[in-house]
Design a protein around this motif. Structure first.
Motif, PDB file in Angstrom:
ATOM      1  N   LEU A 164      11.593  50.196  47.765  1.00  0.00           N
ATOM      2  CA  LEU A 164      10.738  49.309  46.979  1.00  0.00           C
ATOM      3  C   LEU A 164      10.351  49.951  45.649  1.00  0.00           C
ATOM      4  O   LEU A 164      10.276  49.266  44.621  1.00  0.00           O
ATOM      5  CB  LEU A 164       9.480  48.960  47.781  1.00  0.00           C
ATOM      6  CG  LEU A 164       9.711  48.059  49.006  1.00  0.00           C
ATOM      7  CD1 LEU A 164       8.470  48.043  49.887  1.00  0.00           C
ATOM      8  CD2 LEU A 164      10.059  46.637  48.578  1.00  0.00           C
ATOM      9  N   ASP A 165      10.104  51.255  45.650  1.00  0.00           N
ATOM     10  CA  ASP A 165       9.740  51.934  44.412  1.00  0.00           C
ATOM     11  C   ASP A 165      10.884  51.886  43.402  1.00  0.00           C
ATOM     12  O   ASP A 165      10.670  51.637  42.212  1.00  0.00           O
ATOM     13  CB  ASP A 165       9.360  53.388  44.694  1.00  0.00           C
ATOM     14  CG  ASP A 165       8.071  53.501  45.488  1.00  0.00           C
ATOM     15  OD1 ASP A 165       7.378  52.476  45.647  1.00  0.00           O
ATOM     16  OD2 ASP A 165       7.761  54.618  45.955  1.00  0.00           O
ATOM     17  N   ALA A 193     -11.357  49.996  39.000  1.00  0.00           N
ATOM     18  CA  ALA A 193     -11.231  50.359  37.587  1.00  0.00           C
ATOM     19  C   ALA A 193     -10.645  49.245  36.748  1.00  0.00           C
ATOM     20  O   ALA A 193     -11.084  48.999  35.620  1.00  0.00           O
ATOM     21  CB  ALA A 193     -10.369  51.613  37.455  1.00  0.00           C
ATOM     22  N   VAL A 194      -9.636  48.562  37.275  1.00  0.00           N
ATOM     23  CA  VAL A 194      -8.902  47.577  36.490  1.00  0.00           C
ATOM     24  C   VAL A 194      -9.602  46.227  36.500  1.00  0.00           C
ATOM     25  O   VAL A 194      -9.570  45.485  35.520  1.00  0.00           O
ATOM     26  CB  VAL A 194      -7.452  47.458  37.006  1.00  0.00           C
ATOM     27  CG1 VAL A 194      -6.694  46.353  36.290  1.00  0.00           C
ATOM     28  CG2 VAL A 194      -6.730  48.794  36.835  1.00  0.00           C
ATOM     29  N   GLY A 195     -10.233  45.883  37.612  1.00  0.00           N
ATOM     30  CA  GLY A 195     -10.948  44.621  37.684  1.00  0.00           C
ATOM     31  C   GLY A 195     -10.175  43.496  38.318  1.00  0.00           C
ATOM     32  O   GLY A 195     -10.416  42.323  38.023  1.00  0.00           O
ATOM     33  N   ARG A 196      -9.277  43.821  39.201  1.00  0.00           N
ATOM     34  CA  ARG A 196      -8.540  42.807  39.954  1.00  0.00           C
ATOM     35  C   ARG A 196      -8.090  43.425  41.271  1.00  0.00           C
ATOM     36  O   ARG A 196      -7.951  44.664  41.380  1.00  0.00           O
ATOM     37  CB  ARG A 196      -7.325  42.296  39.174  1.00  0.00           C
ATOM     38  CG  ARG A 196      -6.294  43.369  38.855  1.00  0.00           C
ATOM     39  CD  ARG A 196      -4.979  42.808  38.355  1.00  0.00           C
ATOM     40  NE  ARG A 196      -4.069  43.877  37.959  1.00  0.00           N
ATOM     41  CZ  ARG A 196      -3.347  44.602  38.802  1.00  0.00           C
ATOM     42  NH1 ARG A 196      -3.457  44.400  40.119  1.00  0.00           N
ATOM     43  NH2 ARG A 196      -2.529  45.540  38.365  1.00  0.00           N
ATOM     44  N   PRO A 197      -7.822  42.601  42.287  1.00  0.00           N
ATOM     45  CA  PRO A 197      -7.322  43.159  43.546  1.00  0.00           C
ATOM     46  C   PRO A 197      -5.938  43.784  43.363  1.00  0.00           C
ATOM     47  O   PRO A 197      -5.130  43.324  42.549  1.00  0.00           O
ATOM     48  CB  PRO A 197      -7.242  41.934  44.474  1.00  0.00           C
ATOM     49  CG  PRO A 197      -8.152  40.922  43.856  1.00  0.00           C
ATOM     50  CD  PRO A 197      -8.088  41.145  42.381  1.00  0.00           C
ATOM     51  N   VAL A 198      -5.684  44.837  44.096  1.00  0.00           N
ATOM     52  CA  VAL A 198      -4.355  45.450  44.113  1.00  0.00           C
ATOM     53  C   VAL A 198      -3.457  44.611  45.003  1.00  0.00           C
ATOM     54  O   VAL A 198      -3.845  44.214  46.104  1.00  0.00           O
ATOM     55  CB  VAL A 198      -4.441  46.894  44.638  1.00  0.00           C
ATOM     56  CG1 VAL A 198      -3.064  47.465  44.913  1.00  0.00           C
ATOM     57  CG2 VAL A 198      -5.204  47.763  43.641  1.00  0.00           C
ATOM     58  N   MET A 234       1.979  48.664  44.463  1.00  0.00           N
ATOM     59  CA  MET A 234       2.155  49.753  45.416  1.00  0.00           C
ATOM     60  C   MET A 234       3.094  50.858  44.928  1.00  0.00           C
ATOM     61  O   MET A 234       2.835  52.041  45.210  1.00  0.00           O
ATOM     62  CB  MET A 234       2.616  49.205  46.769  1.00  0.00           C
ATOM     63  CG  MET A 234       1.563  48.333  47.462  1.00  0.00           C
ATOM     64  SD  MET A 234      -0.086  49.090  47.488  1.00  0.00           S
ATOM     65  CE  MET A 234       0.230  50.555  48.464  1.00  0.00           C
ATOM     66  N   PRO A 235       4.185  50.570  44.200  1.00  0.00           N
ATOM     67  CA  PRO A 235       4.973  51.690  43.660  1.00  0.00           C
ATOM     68  C   PRO A 235       4.147  52.604  42.763  1.00  0.00           C
ATOM     69  O   PRO A 235       4.301  53.835  42.817  1.00  0.00           O
ATOM     70  CB  PRO A 235       6.087  50.971  42.881  1.00  0.00           C
ATOM     71  CG  PRO A 235       6.280  49.682  43.610  1.00  0.00           C
ATOM     72  CD  PRO A 235       4.886  49.279  44.002  1.00  0.00           C
ATOM     73  N   THR A 236       3.269  52.039  41.950  1.00  0.00           N
ATOM     74  CA  THR A 236       2.400  52.863  41.106  1.00  0.00           C
ATOM     75  C   THR A 236       1.419  53.654  41.955  1.00  0.00           C
ATOM     76  O   THR A 236       1.180  54.849  41.713  1.00  0.00           O
ATOM     77  CB  THR A 236       1.626  51.972  40.117  1.00  0.00           C
ATOM     78  OG1 THR A 236       2.554  51.350  39.228  1.00  0.00           O
ATOM     79  CG2 THR A 236       0.631  52.785  39.311  1.00  0.00           C
ATOM     80  N   VAL A 237       0.838  53.018  42.964  1.00  0.00           N
ATOM     81  CA  VAL A 237      -0.098  53.703  43.853  1.00  0.00           C
ATOM     82  C   VAL A 237       0.576  54.903  44.516  1.00  0.00           C
ATOM     83  O   VAL A 237       0.023  56.012  44.556  1.00  0.00           O
ATOM     84  CB  VAL A 237      -0.652  52.733  44.913  1.00  0.00           C
ATOM     85  CG1 VAL A 237      -1.407  53.490  45.997  1.00  0.00           C
ATOM     86  CG2 VAL A 237      -1.549  51.686  44.264  1.00  0.00           C
ATOM     87  N   ARG A 238       1.788  54.686  45.004  1.00  0.00           N
ATOM     88  CA  ARG A 238       2.485  55.785  45.692  1.00  0.00           C
ATOM     89  C   ARG A 238       2.851  56.907  44.711  1.00  0.00           C
ATOM     90  O   ARG A 238       2.814  58.090  45.084  1.00  0.00           O
ATOM     91  CB  ARG A 238       3.728  55.247  46.395  1.00  0.00           C
ATOM     92  CG  ARG A 238       3.399  54.460  47.656  1.00  0.00           C
ATOM     93  CD  ARG A 238       4.648  54.157  48.454  1.00  0.00           C
ATOM     94  NE  ARG A 238       5.436  53.087  47.862  1.00  0.00           N
ATOM     95  CZ  ARG A 238       5.311  51.792  48.155  1.00  0.00           C
ATOM     96  NH1 ARG A 238       4.402  51.409  49.031  1.00  0.00           N
ATOM     97  NH2 ARG A 238       6.076  50.893  47.586  1.00  0.00           N
ATOM     98  N   ARG A 239       3.171  56.560  43.482  1.00  0.00           N
ATOM     99  CA  ARG A 239       3.470  57.599  42.496  1.00  0.00           C
ATOM    100  C   ARG A 239       2.227  58.455  42.242  1.00  0.00           C
ATOM    101  O   ARG A 239       2.313  59.688  42.155  1.00  0.00           O
ATOM    102  CB  ARG A 239       3.949  56.958  41.189  1.00  0.00           C
ATOM    103  CG  ARG A 239       4.194  57.971  40.074  1.00  0.00           C
ATOM    104  CD  ARG A 239       4.590  57.296  38.779  1.00  0.00           C
ATOM    105  NE  ARG A 239       3.615  56.304  38.348  1.00  0.00           N
ATOM    106  CZ  ARG A 239       2.444  56.602  37.784  1.00  0.00           C
ATOM    107  NH1 ARG A 239       2.109  57.872  37.596  1.00  0.00           N
ATOM    108  NH2 ARG A 239       1.612  55.651  37.408  1.00  0.00           N
TER     109      ARG A 239
END
Length: 854
Positions: A131-132, A786-791, A796-801
């Motif tokens: 997926l990443d 921080a961003v102001g919206r649900p993840v 998720m690829p960014t989160v895992r990075r």
């Protein structure tokens, strides 16, 4: 992606419905296109691993998942047999959900054939890697124009004009989305917000600047009926104990009430305290109590209430004596300077050797570590339930309060100096409030308020007050304004980055250093940005990451709803309510980890906490004295980490008993990031479990309760986690024997992956071994905050990075924060979705509305 249509009998592909045969044909065609290189997403996914390896992982899915997730059963509205190893990247939403289920042990369901730990871990790794690599561009997501929430508004007012306010008094409530109050969609423009913001601007400007010509004003704190009593005082909900020391009071005192009052000018004021004597009864008058009144911690009045003379007087002279006693509490004259000050009324604590009529409470009866809960010995004492402040009854001048020092950065020596000084003041405040350098176009309408006021004959200070009011009512202050992006999106400017950083880490305005770097376009330089993030976390304002982010992530607010039952926990409820102390312990503990560049895994394993005497006694420790909190190294491993803290144990319990299901679900959702499914409707109460009429433990009732096949799937995952904490009751006391059934408490359990645990210590170790999951949960929650919206699945690829980068240094919190700050979601702005016409029109008219109203 194929998903079952629950209403019909076909399948949905986008908006088209096809038969199962057509669905299989379409998957085959898509796979063929991918093989020819005509589908970039599938081609990228296929590159994630060699074809043979991919198909070996897919075999695990066929073996353990196809039995339920197929075109016949459609469990969870998903059919894996319509998919293939080659198109995983196209079905990110489904596979990200599947990964969470696999990590949480929810899939395959407990009781079904399970893959080995190694096979499951390899499958998760392959899915994540695929997926990443399938995502060719990090997801950003569009964020609409949003207003300041209550916390951000209060902190901004504090940093801008030096007032500490309760935002609930000034703004409408904020809606929580996924547990956070920062969601941009829920912070859009509303007429109610505008009305309250404009009214609040005038009030706060008055408080900040003051008024040398003010008439006497009166304010009552606490229930007004408590000022003049005909019956016993009505205690305000959550007011705490009047028998114990109150935070912020001088040491050696007990009970009382403390308020923040706005004094508009230097002068004399009158304090009246709610009645404490009644004629119908003689409550709490047997002993003499010394009452003191203080201004910013300095005593200005002292009297006594109760004792032999007062007690006899009420008994013999009734109303006359009552009036005389209560008269000591009325129209107490004192002097105060302009600005915000703390007014407190409290009592000197009598000797601990005195004992009214309360016997010592017994300790534990189920082990040898007994202790006596808080003694105090003073139960028959008067209490402060309301105070009334009036004034100034005499004005003596106007001192430089903290607020005036922030506002009046210059003082004109003559009338000719006033316009230039006024403009300097307005430009300085507007630059800070609007979070950027201001132009003549920004300043001109603000100066118009000053000019109009002066032309009307008002003083220089009043003119400045009008301009301050206009600044606080401006959309450029109330809204987090960012320039729009085109269809391709754009990077944030340095000034926009400074604002996002400040509201993320401080929940407030950027300071002068951030703005200076942003104006020079240096803030976005990697090393400069890293240094600023580090500075901001360590700044006093960084406490927002603990009090706001961390407490919302862990749902600490629920603690207010769990009121320990007084029948079972009299030493920790009612007048001895321990929940505020638990919150303070949790705040100090989490802050010691999150803001000292420690590993987030320490949240689960740290061998220390922060205690005062009240918390220590509940925990069974008798060697901690006093009301102040101090760091204590724990000797008992059962108390290590978050799961040994009273706040967590209480908010995951019921008021009168433990709740293994709630504790297990909390761990799954808040610590492991794998929330269980919502329970079915009409779930019977645990007490309804048929136990054959004999006393049973909570665990036995829970095991009977989950025999329902519908419930067992989730309960088999949640309950073992909760069972491991069964030694801890509602208020976090440790018991070896169940207090109700008198049976030994069994904390042994087997997790879905076959891991056996014996109790809290083993649970801490197991959770710590999944430190990457805790780091991922924190990263997801931080990004949403921080961003102001649900993840969502695209993040998720960014989160895992971010998690992989943080893993290099054992998941330090600072590295995770920096990873979020450097993400595309934080650093970029995307083209927004179209706003409703009414919202667009309201936003267009907002500036005109507020520019005339103040």
């Amino acid at each position: 992606m194929l998903v079952r249509n629950r209403v019909g009998t076909g399948f949905k592909l986008g908006v088209a419905t096809v038969s199962s045969m057509r669905a299989r044909q379409l998957v085959t065609i898509l796979a063929g296109l991918a093989a020819l290189g005509l589908s970039s997403a599938s081609n990228a996914a296929a590159a994630a691993a060699p074809a043979g390896d991919a198909h070996a992982k897919w075999k695990v899915i066929e073996t353990y998942c196809f039995d339920c997730h197929n075109t016949e059963d459609w469990a969870g509205s998903v059919a894996f047999d319509t998919m293939s190893a080659d198109n995983v990247g196209q079905d990110g939403k489904i596979w990200e959900a599947a990964i969470k289920k696999l990590k949480g042990g929810l899939m395959p369901p407990p009781g079904k054939n399970q893959p080995t730990k190694e096979s499951s871990a390899q499958l998760i790794s392959w899915l994540e890697t695929t997926l990443d690599k399938a995502q060719t561009r990090p997801y950003t997501g569009a964020i609409p124009l949003r207003r300041l929430n209550r916390r951000e508004y209060a902190n901004s007012i504090r940093d801008l004009i030096g007032l500490d306010i309760d935002p609930a008094t000034y703004l409408p409530s904020d809606q929580l989305v996924d547990g956070f109050d920062t969601n941009a969609e829920s912070l859009r423009f509303t007429p109610a917000f505008l009305d309250q913001a404009v009214s609040s601007a005038r009030t706060l400007a008055l408080y900040a600047v003051g008024d040398i010509k003010t008439v006497p004003l009166d304010t009552t704190y606490g229930p007004v009926p408590n000022m003049i009593l005909s019956l016993a005082a009505r205690v305000a909900e959550g007011s705490g104990s009047q028998q114990r020391y109150q935070d912020g009071m001088p040491f050696g005192t007990r009970g009382g009430m403390q308020v923040e009052h706005m004094f508009l000018a230097d002068g004399d004021y009158l304090l009246s305290i709610g009645d404490m004597a009644l004629a119908r009864t003689v409550p709490n008058m047997e002993f003499e109590n010394t009452m003191i009144a203080l201004l910013d911690g300095k005593e200005f009045y002292r009297t006594t209430i109760g004792g032999e003379e007062d007690h006899k007087g009420i008994d013999q002279r009734l109303d006359d004596a009552v009036a005389k006693i209560n008269g000591r509490l009325k129209d107490i004259r004192f002097h105060a300077t302009a600005g915000q000050h703390k007014v407190a009324v409290t009592f000197l604590r009598r000797s601990y050797a005195e004992h009214d009529d309360r016997s010592a409470s017994p300790g534990h009866s189920d082990d040898s570590r007994g202790f006596n809960p808080l003694e105090g010995g003073q139960q028959r004492v008067p209490a402060v339930h309301a105070v009334y402040i009036k004034g100034p009854v005499k004005i003596t001048g106007m001192s430089d309060s903290r607020s005036r020092q922030k506002i009046f950065i210059c003082k004109p020596a003559s009338a000719s100096d006033e316009p230039a000084c006024a403009r300097r003041i307005v430009e300085n405040l507007a630059r800070k409030a609007f979070r950027r350098p201001v132009t003549d176009q920004d300043v001109a309408p603000l100066m118009a308020f000053y000019d109009n006021s002066r032309k009307g004959g008002d003083s220089f200070d009043v003119g400045i007050r009008e301009s301050v009011s206009a600044i606080l009512a401006s959309p450029l202050f109330l809204y987090r304004v960012e320039a729009p992006a085109d269809a391709s999106g754009r990077e944030l400017t340095d000034l926009e980055l400074a604002s996002r950083l400040a509201f993320f880490i401080w929940s407030s305005l950027p300071d002068d250093e951030l703005l200076r770097l942003a104006v020079k376009n240096e803030l976005s330089k990697p090393e400069v940005l890293k240094a600023q993030v580090r500075r901001m976390i360590r700044d006093d304002r960084g406490i927002s990451l603990t009090r706001d982010f961390a407490f919302q992530w862990l749902n600490v607010a629920k603690l207010d709803a769990i009121v320990p039952a007084r029948a079972q926990f009299g030493f920790a409820s009612g007048v001895y309510d321990v929940r505020q102390s638990f919150k303070k312990e949790l705040e100090l503990f989490m802050d010691s980890i999150l803001r000292t560049d420690s590993s987030v895994i320490d949240l689960l394993t740290a061998n220390y906490t922060y205690m005062n005497e009240q918390v220590a006694l509940v925990y069974g420790m008798t060697d901690i004295r006093g009301n102040g909190f101090r760091r204590v190294v724990l000797k008992d491993p059962k108390r290590f980490g978050l799961l040994g803290k009273g706040a967590v144990l209480t908010l995951t319990a019921n008021p009168n008993r433990t709740a293994p299901v709630l504790r297990g679900a909390w761990i799954l959702e808040r610590i492991l990031g794998t929330p269980p499914a919502n329970p079915p409707a009409n779930v019977p109460d645990l007490n309804a479990a048929n136990t054959g009429g004999r006393p049973t433990t909570v665990r036995e009732k829970t095991e009977i309760h989950r025999k329902n096949p519908q419930c067992s799937v989730c309960h088999a995952v949640m309950d073992p986690l909760g069972f491991a904490l069964e030694n801890f009751d509602t208020v976090g006391q440790f018991h070896a024997v169940d207090p109700q059934s008198r049976q030994p408490i069994d904390t042994a359990a087997v997790l879905p992956d076959g891991t056996a645990i014996a109790g809290p210590e083993d649970l801490h170790k197991v959770l710590a071994s999944h430190g990457d999951q805790l780091a991922q949960v924190i990263t997801e929650k931080l990004m949403a905050y921080a961003v102001g919206r649900p993840v969502d699945y695209r993040d998720m690829p960014t989160v895992r990075r971010i998690v992989r980068t943080a893993a290099a240094d054992n998941y330090h919190f600072e590295d995770i924060v920096l990873g979020v700050v450097n993400s595309a979601a934080f650093r970029r702005r995307e083209f927004p979705a179209a706003l409703p016409a009414t919202t667009t029109a309201q936003a267009a008219n907002l500036s005109t509305s507020v520019s005339t109203t103040p």
